[in-house]
Design an enzyme around this catalytic site. Sequence first.
Site, short mmCIF file in Angstrom:
data_model
loop_
_atom_site.label_atom_id
_atom_site.label_comp_id
_atom_site.label_asym_id
_atom_site.label_seq_id
_atom_site.Cartn_x
_atom_site.Cartn_y
_atom_site.Cartn_z
N GLN A 162 50.82 27.03 49.05
CA GLN A 162 50.35 25.77 48.46
C GLN A 162 49.14 26.03 47.57
OE1 GLN A 162 50.58 22.40 51.69
NE2 GLN A 162 50.12 24.36 52.70
N ASN A 163 48.62 27.25 47.64
CA ASN A 163 47.38 27.57 46.95
C ASN A 163 47.62 27.82 45.46
OD1 ASN A 163 46.26 27.40 49.46
ND2 ASN A 163 46.22 29.61 49.81
N ASP A 183 45.22 29.48 43.63
CA ASP A 183 44.17 30.43 43.23
C ASP A 183 44.69 31.79 42.78
OD1 ASP A 183 43.41 30.59 46.78
OD2 ASP A 183 44.84 31.81 45.65
N HIS A 213 52.41 24.54 44.43
CA HIS A 213 51.54 23.56 43.76
C HIS A 213 51.00 24.08 42.44
CE1 HIS A 213 50.85 21.49 47.89
NE2 HIS A 213 52.06 21.28 47.41
N CYS A 234 50.03 21.35 28.34
CA CYS A 234 49.56 20.06 27.78
C CYS A 234 50.13 18.92 28.61
CB CYS A 234 49.95 19.92 26.30
SG CYS A 234 51.68 19.58 26.01
N CYS A 241 46.54 20.30 22.66
CA CYS A 241 47.68 21.21 22.51
C CYS A 241 47.88 21.55 21.02
CB CYS A 241 48.93 20.53 23.06
SG CYS A 241 50.45 21.46 22.81
N CYS A 301 51.43 19.76 20.02
CA CYS A 301 51.68 18.30 19.94
C CYS A 301 50.40 17.48 19.94
CB CYS A 301 52.56 17.86 21.11
SG CYS A 301 51.74 17.99 22.71
N GLY A 316 46.81 28.74 57.80
CA GLY A 316 45.71 28.11 57.06
C GLY A 316 46.07 26.84 56.34
N SER A 359 46.64 22.48 56.86
CA SER A 359 46.50 21.31 57.73
C SER A 359 47.85 20.65 57.97
CB SER A 359 45.54 20.30 57.09
OG SER A 359 46.03 19.94 55.80
N1 APR Z 1 41.87 30.94 58.49
C1 APR Z 1 42.92 30.13 58.77
N2 APR Z 1 42.87 28.77 58.62
C2 APR Z 1 41.70 28.24 58.21
C3 APR Z 1 40.56 29.01 57.91
C4 APR Z 1 40.68 30.42 58.08
N3 APR Z 1 39.65 31.24 57.83
N4 APR Z 1 39.55 28.17 57.53
C5 APR Z 1 40.06 26.91 57.56
N5 APR Z 1 41.34 26.95 57.99
C6 APR Z 1 42.28 25.84 58.14
C7 APR Z 1 41.66 24.49 58.42
O1 APR Z 1 41.53 24.31 59.83
C8 APR Z 1 42.73 23.55 57.85
O2 APR Z 1 43.69 23.22 58.85
O3 APR Z 1 42.94 25.71 56.91
C9 APR Z 1 43.41 24.38 56.77
C10 APR Z 1 43.11 23.90 55.37
O4 APR Z 1 43.67 22.62 55.24
P1 APR Z 1 43.52 21.83 53.84
O5 APR Z 1 42.10 21.92 53.38
O6 APR Z 1 44.18 20.51 54.05
O7 APR Z 1 44.37 22.71 52.81
P2 APR Z 1 45.94 22.72 52.65
O8 APR Z 1 46.62 22.57 53.95
O9 APR Z 1 46.26 23.92 51.84
O10 APR Z 1 46.19 21.42 51.74
C11 APR Z 1 47.52 21.22 51.30
O11 APR Z 1 46.74 19.44 49.90
O12 APR Z 1 44.87 18.96 48.70
C12 APR Z 1 46.23 19.25 48.58
O13 APR Z 1 47.49 20.33 46.92
C13 APR Z 1 46.42 20.51 47.81
O14 APR Z 1 47.69 22.48 48.35
C14 APR Z 1 46.81 21.52 48.89
C15 APR Z 1 47.48 20.65 49.92
#
Ligand code: APR
Length: 246
Positions: free
Chosen positions: A103-104, A106, A121, A129, A149, A152, A189, A191
């Site tokens: 989902q990252n 980066d 994502h 654009c 752009c 366009c 990692g 939520s």
């Molecule tokens: N190692 C593992 N997990 C970790 C660590 C770590 N060092 N530090 C934090 N976490 C966990 C947190 O407990 C949390 O459950 O990583 C999770 C991050 O959750 P979010 O910040 O909600 O990120 P994510 O799940 O990637 O969000 C999903 O939401 O905001 C949108 O598009 C965006 O791709 C993102 C999507």
Amino acid sequence: MVIDLPSELIDRLRAAQRIVAFTGAGISAESGLSTFRDKQTGLWAKYRPEDLATPQAFQRNPRMVWEWYEWRRGVAAKAEPNPGHYALAQIEAAHPGFFLATQNVDGLHARAGNRNLVELHGNIRRTICFDHRHPADSWAPTDEPPPRCAHCGSLLRPDVVWFGEPLRGDALVRAQQAAAQCDLFLSIGTSTMVYPAAELPFIAGSNGATVIEINPDFTPLSKLANFVLREKAGTALPAIAAAMLD
Ligand code: APR
């Protein structure tokens, strides 16, 4: 810190043939990139991503959204993959059947060496654009950002999926198929709150895969996972890679 994995988990890891890893912002936290549910840092502390990462926010205030992503792009460019990213690259190198859905935005998984991956994502390092998604590799400096752009004239934006936008291309279908066919699913990692990506671990579990959650905190997946490692990704993944590759 080296952790001991339960012997039953080690057996599953060693027997796995088709492995899927699913990652969220937590795997990049140890690279210094803040997660979405942590408080925003610095000049963005007063904003929530949900208020910035939307087409409506961009149309309302394109300069602010563009500058937030310029800031995030700069922070991501300075970040380095961490042991969690490198462990996943090691697992892919040893397991041709490995598939990574992140989902990252980066770009750290590709920089760590993973190739069989989908960026559900998008990727903050790519620019398109707003009106026609024309790719833009460079643009003339402007004192009225965002730049426009060259094809366009519409405003440039990051090539990421904003809240309320559909996921693009075949990334989600490929990830759903991999989740449905795997025998081991690592959810790392995340939520597990943002759909449709968050459905992937549940697809895997309902198709009989062993589901392993790596997250210091509880998530909606925790009660379903076969194993929950309340560890940071940078600690748990090297132990998992070592158990698999020994
Ligand atoms: N190692 C593992 N997990 C970790 C660590 C770590 N060092 N530090 C934090 N976490 C966990 C947190 O407990 C949390 O459950 O990583 C999770 C991050 O959750 P979010 O910040 O909600 O990120 P994510 O799940 O990637 O969000 C999903 O939401 O905001 C949108 O598009 C965006 O791709 C993102 C999507």
